[in-house]
Design a protein around this motif. Structure first.
Motif, PDB file in Angstrom:
ATOM      1  N   VAL A   1       0.806  -0.874  -0.081  1.00 54.18           N
ATOM      2  CA  VAL A   1      -0.097   0.173  -0.091  1.00 54.18           C
ATOM      3  C   VAL A   1       0.794   1.407   0.059  1.00 54.18           C
ATOM      4  CG1 VAL A   1      -1.937   1.204   1.214  1.00 54.18           C
ATOM      5  CG2 VAL A   1      -1.769  -1.249   1.194  1.00 54.18           C
ATOM      6  N   ILE A   2       2.328   1.114   0.223  1.00 50.96           N
ATOM      7  CA  ILE A   2       2.988   2.493   0.481  1.00 50.96           C
ATOM      8  C   ILE A   2       3.021   3.186  -0.692  1.00 50.96           C
ATOM      9  CG2 ILE A   2       5.637   3.102   0.861  1.00 50.96           C
ATOM     10  CD1 ILE A   2       5.846   0.512   2.440  1.00 50.96           C
ATOM     11  N   SER A   3       3.272   2.792  -2.014  1.00 46.63           N
ATOM     12  CA  SER A   3       3.412   3.541  -3.147  1.00 46.63           C
ATOM     13  C   SER A   3       2.022   4.128  -3.582  1.00 46.63           C
ATOM     14  CB  SER A   3       3.505   2.667  -4.417  1.00 46.63           C
ATOM     15  OG  SER A   3       2.889   1.775  -4.940  1.00 46.63           O
ATOM     16  N   LEU A   4       0.909   3.334  -3.279  1.00 47.28           N
ATOM     17  CA  LEU A   4      -0.470   4.084  -3.447  1.00 47.28           C
ATOM     18  C   LEU A   4      -0.821   5.138  -2.515  1.00 47.28           C
ATOM     19  CD1 LEU A   4      -2.616   0.824  -3.383  1.00 47.28           C
ATOM     20  CD2 LEU A   4      -1.912   2.114  -5.491  1.00 47.28           C
ATOM     21  N   ILE A   5      -0.363   5.258  -1.046  1.00 47.23           N
ATOM     22  CA  ILE A   5      -0.225   6.233  -0.308  1.00 47.23           C
ATOM     23  C   ILE A   5       0.514   7.445  -0.914  1.00 47.23           C
ATOM     24  CG2 ILE A   5       0.201   7.007   2.109  1.00 47.23           C
ATOM     25  CD1 ILE A   5      -1.200   4.390   3.144  1.00 47.23           C
TER      26      ILE A   5
ATOM     27  N   TYR B   1       6.701   8.219  -5.955  1.00 43.49           N
ATOM     28  CA  TYR B   1       5.465   8.901  -6.539  1.00 43.49           C
ATOM     29  C   TYR B   1       4.883  10.214  -5.792  1.00 43.49           C
ATOM     30  CZ  TYR B   1       5.207   4.140  -8.910  1.00 43.49           C
ATOM     31  OH  TYR B   1       5.659   3.282  -9.443  1.00 43.49           O
ATOM     32  N   THR B   2       5.596  10.325  -4.598  1.00 41.51           N
ATOM     33  CA  THR B   2       5.114  11.412  -3.759  1.00 41.51           C
ATOM     34  C   THR B   2       5.761  12.546  -4.264  1.00 41.51           C
ATOM     35  OG1 THR B   2       5.099  12.312  -1.489  1.00 41.51           O
ATOM     36  CG2 THR B   2       7.145  11.012  -2.292  1.00 41.51           C
ATOM     37  N   ALA B   3       5.010  13.837  -4.192  1.00 38.22           N
ATOM     38  CA  ALA B   3       5.289  15.159  -4.444  1.00 38.22           C
ATOM     39  C   ALA B   3       6.538  15.644  -3.360  1.00 38.22           C
ATOM     40  CB  ALA B   3       4.222  16.282  -4.614  1.00 38.22           C
ATOM     41  N   ALA B   4       6.577  15.079  -2.170  1.00 42.03           N
ATOM     42  CA  ALA B   4       7.708  15.427  -1.287  1.00 42.03           C
ATOM     43  C   ALA B   4       9.021  15.483  -2.004  1.00 42.03           C
ATOM     44  CB  ALA B   4       7.645  14.670  -0.069  1.00 42.03           C
ATOM     45  N   GLU B   5       9.879  16.578  -1.697  1.00 44.02           N
ATOM     46  CA  GLU B   5      11.284  16.461  -2.098  1.00 44.02           C
ATOM     47  C   GLU B   5      12.107  15.638  -1.041  1.00 44.02           C
ATOM     48  OE1 GLU B   5      13.131  20.087  -2.909  1.00 44.02           O
ATOM     49  OE2 GLU B   5      11.210  20.915  -3.818  1.00 44.02           O
TER      50      GLU B   5
END
Length: 173
Positions: free
Chosen positions: A75-79, A105-109
């Motif tokens: 589930v990590i990548s989906l979150i 996949y997250t927008a966080a740098e």
């Protein structure tokens, strides 16, 4: 931002059940808990000092600095792709088996891994000070922040890359 104090937990299972109180006992503040199960999130919030249940993955207005994803590996990548975060926040996962890249996949740098080398069960009391925590980060600044958080809750901290952490995880399991 080397001294993180405000944290949000994504996931209210076994890891968060123990990690949340350990963080608070070390002086951090858990502000929010998100879980697919509102019941689990509410039960965890009841163990914490001032946390609130967040009912979705929109944390854009959160005051938290560090977002810890403690959910099943698949589930990590989906979150990571669905979560909305405030600017300059750090997002990490707690998996021993998943690479740092799963947070791509997250927008966080600033991303990382905050892996407690322990099998957790809600009903089993854990003494966090003796649990090794393995850290990996997207950059040296984030690594320093995560090591500071880790050192606040345990005596045993290690910087380790994804491949070595996965091998360590397999050996532990």
């Amino acid at each position: 931002m080397s001294n993180i104090r405000r944290i949000a937990l994504i996931g209210a299972g076994n890891v968060s059940w123990h990690l949340g109180p350990a963080l608070e006992n070390a002086g951090h503040v858990v502000l929010e808990v998100f879980s697919q199960s509102k019941k689990n999130a509410s039960e965890l919030v009841n163990r914490l000092y001032q946390a609130e249940v967040n009912t979705d993955l929109n944390f854009a207005e959160s005051k938290a600095d560090l977002f810890i994803i403690a959910v099943p590996d698949d589930v990590i990548s989906l979150i990571a792709q669905d979560i909305a975060l405030p600017d300059n926040s750090i997002i990490v996962h707690t998996s021993g088996a998943k690479s740092l890249g799963v947070l791509g996949y997250t927008a966080a740098e600033s991303t990382g891994v905050f892996y407690p080398l322990q099998t957790f069960t809600k009903s089993k009391k854990i003494e966090f000070k003796s649990i090794p925590i393995c850290v990996e980060a997207s950059d040296t600044k984030t690594e320093k922040v995560l090591m500071n958080v880790a050192k606040s809750i345990t005596k045993s901290t290690h910087v380790i890359n994804s491949d070595d952490r996965k091998a360590l995880h397999v050996a532990e399991v």
